[in-house]
Design a protein around this motif. Structure first.
Motif: not given
Length: 318
Positions: A53-59
């Motif tokens: 979820n954190q990576l998707r938010a960063e992307e």
């Protein structure tokens, strides 16, 4: 003026507590029990899901930065084309923004692609964890089902053994042991019952027959005493009743216990009219129910053979 501070290439760093370089260990499925393994897998699943979820938010934020930069580039190009006066400070600023965009878009695209690669890797990790968790749950369900089937089968077989033993004991007490009394009232040591085809044989023995149900024997004694009360004066006994009275009296030893022997088996083998002698009929039933053997195999032996010319072969009884 387009500022460089909205470009954050530092977000390319690995997220905290990443499991990317920590592959799932097969050895975790060999110890700790189902509950411990499930708890560990569920913890890993929550951790990796949070990272995803954190990576998707960063992307998503990376794409937003690229869009913001691209719109700024288009705005600068439009403003530059509309300028009426050249050589001004504004024109130099717009030109700088336009020239800087190719470098910015390369960096932002690289950042976005790096996040997408991390997302794909993390999604793969999550699939591995979910698969291992599903296999563990399936194994747990199968093991539980197998255990339940074993318990159910053993209990059913035990119930069948108990019923069979009870039915066999009832058959012996009602149909076989009473026939061990010979025509003179003596107790035979054993008696064989052979099938008509000569291939099956049951040998009955009563060398250690005993009464172990004291409660039933006590009830039987009370019924016999009621019978005695009906015929207190022996002189008044009918000729047909006196032998029955004598036999019944011989069953008691000191009026407290029943003596196991020929008299008892003669009494059990007799046909007692329940309408005429209800006390004795009840006592007879109670005594039949009270007779038990310590080990059934000590009282009967079963044999079989394939033909009448062959020797008898013992049949297992337990």
């Amino acid at each position: 003026m387009l500022e460089r501070d909205w470009i954050n290439t530092q977000t390319l760093a690995q997220p905290a507590n990443s499991t990317r370089n920590k592959p799932m260990s097969k050895s975790t499925s060999t110890g700790g029990g189902f509950k411990t393994l499930k708890t560990e897998l569920e913890r890993k699943k929550r951790t990796v899901s949070k990272q995803l979820n954190q990576l998707r938010a960063e992307e998503k934020r990376s794409r937003a930065r690229w869009t913001k930069g691209y719109l700024a580039f288009l705005g600068a190009a439009t403003q530059l084309s509309d300028l009426k006066h050249h050589g001004t400070k504004k024109e130099r600023g717009l030109v700088a923004k336009i020239k800087d965009w190719p470098k910015q878009t390369i960096e932002l695209t690289k950042e976005r692609d790096a996040f997408r690669d991390q997302i794909r890797t993390t999604e793969g990790e999550l699939v591995v964890i979910a698969t291992e968790h599903a296999l563990l749950v399936e194994k747990e369900i199968n093991d539980t089902k197998t255990t339940d089937e074993i318990v159910t089968q053993v209990l059913a077989l035990n119930d069948a053994v108990v019923r069979a033993a009870s039915d066999r004991e009832e058959c012996l007490n009602r149909h076989i042991f009473p026939r061990l009394i010979d025509e003179h009232g003596n107790l035979r040591s054993q008696l064989s019952f052979t099938s008509s085809d000569g291939l099956n044989r049951v040998v009955a023995m009563v060398n250690t027959m005993t009464i172990v149900r004291g409660d039933l024997a006590a009830e039987a004694k009370l019924e016999i005493e009621r019978f005695f009360d009906r015929f207190k004066q022996e002189a008044n006994l009918d000729a047909k009743v006196k032998p029955l009275y004598e036999l019944t009296r011989q069953l008691l030893v000191e009026k407290t216990n029943f003596k196991v022997g020929p008299d008892l088996y003669r009494f059990l083998a007799m046909h007692v009219d329940a309408d005429v002698f209800p006390e004795l009929a009840t006592a007879q039933t109670l005594l039949r129910q009270s007779i038990r053997s310590e080990k059934t195999s000590k009282y009967i032996r079963i044999y079989k053979r394939k033909s009448v010319t062959e020797n008898w072969v013992p049949v297992p009884q337990s």
